[in-house]
Design an enzyme around this catalytic site. Structure first.
Site, PDB file in Angstrom:
ATOM      1  N   TYR A 103       7.397  11.028 108.275  1.00 31.70           N
ATOM      2  CA  TYR A 103       6.013  11.493 108.140  1.00 31.70           C
ATOM      3  C   TYR A 103       5.883  13.011 108.078  1.00 31.70           C
ATOM      4  O   TYR A 103       4.789  13.524 107.869  1.00 31.70           O
ATOM      5  CB  TYR A 103       5.155  10.932 109.272  1.00 31.70           C
ATOM      6  CG  TYR A 103       4.712   9.511 109.027  1.00 31.70           C
ATOM      7  CD1 TYR A 103       3.903   9.192 107.945  1.00 31.70           C
ATOM      8  CD2 TYR A 103       5.119   8.477 109.866  1.00 31.70           C
ATOM      9  CE1 TYR A 103       3.510   7.885 107.697  1.00 31.70           C
ATOM     10  CE2 TYR A 103       4.732   7.170 109.633  1.00 31.70           C
ATOM     11  CZ  TYR A 103       3.913   6.885 108.544  1.00 31.70           C
ATOM     12  OH  TYR A 103       3.524   5.592 108.304  1.00 31.70           O
ATOM     13  N   ASP A 270      19.969 -19.005 116.478  1.00 31.72           N
ATOM     14  CA  ASP A 270      19.929 -20.181 115.612  1.00 31.72           C
ATOM     15  C   ASP A 270      21.327 -20.502 115.092  1.00 31.72           C
ATOM     16  O   ASP A 270      22.132 -19.592 114.845  1.00 31.72           O
ATOM     17  CB  ASP A 270      19.002 -19.939 114.422  1.00 31.72           C
ATOM     18  CG  ASP A 270      17.535 -19.949 114.830  1.00 31.72           C
ATOM     19  OD1 ASP A 270      17.230 -20.484 115.906  1.00 31.72           O
ATOM     20  OD2 ASP A 270      16.703 -19.416 114.074  1.00 31.72           O
TER      21      ASP A 270
END
Length: 293
Positions: A103, A270
């Site tokens: 930024y 998972d």
């Protein structure tokens, strides 16, 4: 490659930055096109000790950045701008996130990945880790369980109602360790507070815990389910999540806990390629690109 050199003190890095910029100016003043040679590796290490020996840390030759190529001109421009910001952070002993840097010149950097690449290039150029540059990630990890620690001057207490703490031979011990869990009121004594993982892991001190193990979970939904089920009330453990692919602060904080508390760490992910990839990220670090393999 990050972590290749132990000379990563601010004064040493500032000397390297000055030497690098002087060599560029010298080449330009002589009418010579600067050439920057960057080592390439399969994996960017984040070992803060500077003594990394990762098995996946394989050298892949060098990449030459030259002003003779138009795309390299922009890349060098970004690198020098980011390097100037890093120099200011080191001189002022301040920290900034990668997002903060983006930024500062959003119209020039165009996207966050441009800044990320420049920071990796600087780490390779200066042979240091990113945290040595005082550049930190915006932390996204969460932690709960039987744990207390201090980051800077701020205390983090994951235990809802703190038990009395005493020190024995330099090692903090909870008096309640001798109490049976069945005789305690979970609503009053057990760890139910969720805290963000500290960004400035190097500032973490005063770690205290009577946990028996660390549980790392892949998904935030699983983390929240364990929190709702008061899993830590009946299991003396510390639970951490990186909300998917873990960021650097989460991985460094996990490593700090394992080293300081000497606890085993288990990972719940998972059973698919993505889950195993997240597991290896916690264990070995993030890969630059799957195309390298």
């Amino acid at each position: 490659m990050e972590g290749r050199d132990s000379s990563s003190k601010p004064c040493d890095l500032l000397k390297k930055i000055r030497g690098f910029t002087r060599s560029l100016l010298s080449d330009i003043c002589r009418g010579k096109s600067p050439l920057i040679a960057l080592d390439r590796y399969r994996n960017y290490c984040t070992d803060p000790s500077g003594k990394c020996c990762c098995s996946s840390d394989l050298h892949k030759g060098k990449e030459i950045i030259s002003l003779q190529r138009e795309c390299h001109v922009y890349r060098l421009d970004v690198l020098l701008r980011v390097l100037h910001i890093v120099q200011q952070l080191l001189q002022e002993n301040k920290h900034g996130s990668k997002r903060d840097i983006y930024y500062m010149h959003p119209s020039i950097f165009s996207e966050q990945s441009v800044v990320d690449r420049a920071i990796n290039d600087i780490c390779i150029l200066l042979k240091c880790s990113r945290h040595n540059l005082n550049v930190v990630s915006v932390g996204k990890g969460l932690v709960m369980g039987w744990l207390r620690f201090i980051e800077g001057r701020r205390k983090f207490d994951c235990i809802k109602s703190p038990c009395t703490v005493r020190t024995h031979n330099g090692n903090p011990t909870y008096i309640s360790i001798h109490m049976k869990l069945s005789h305690c009121d979970p609503q009053k004594m057990f760890p139910l507070q969720v805290h963000p993982v500290p960004v400035h892991v190097e500032e973490v001190t005063g770690i205290m815990s009577i946990a028996e193990y660390i549980l790392v979970v892949e998904k935030e939904t699983v983390f929240q389910r364990l929190a709702n089920d008061r899993f830590c009330s009946t299991n003396r453990c510390i639970i951490i999540t990186g909300r998917g692919y873990p960021d650097v602060p989460t991985r460094r904080f996990l490593r700090l806990l394992v080293e300081k508390l000497c606890l085993p760490a288990y990972c719940l992910v998972d059973c698919d390629p993505y889950g195993f990839d997240i597991l290896t990220t916690y264990r070995f670090g993030s890969m630059v690109s799957f195309l390298n393999f």
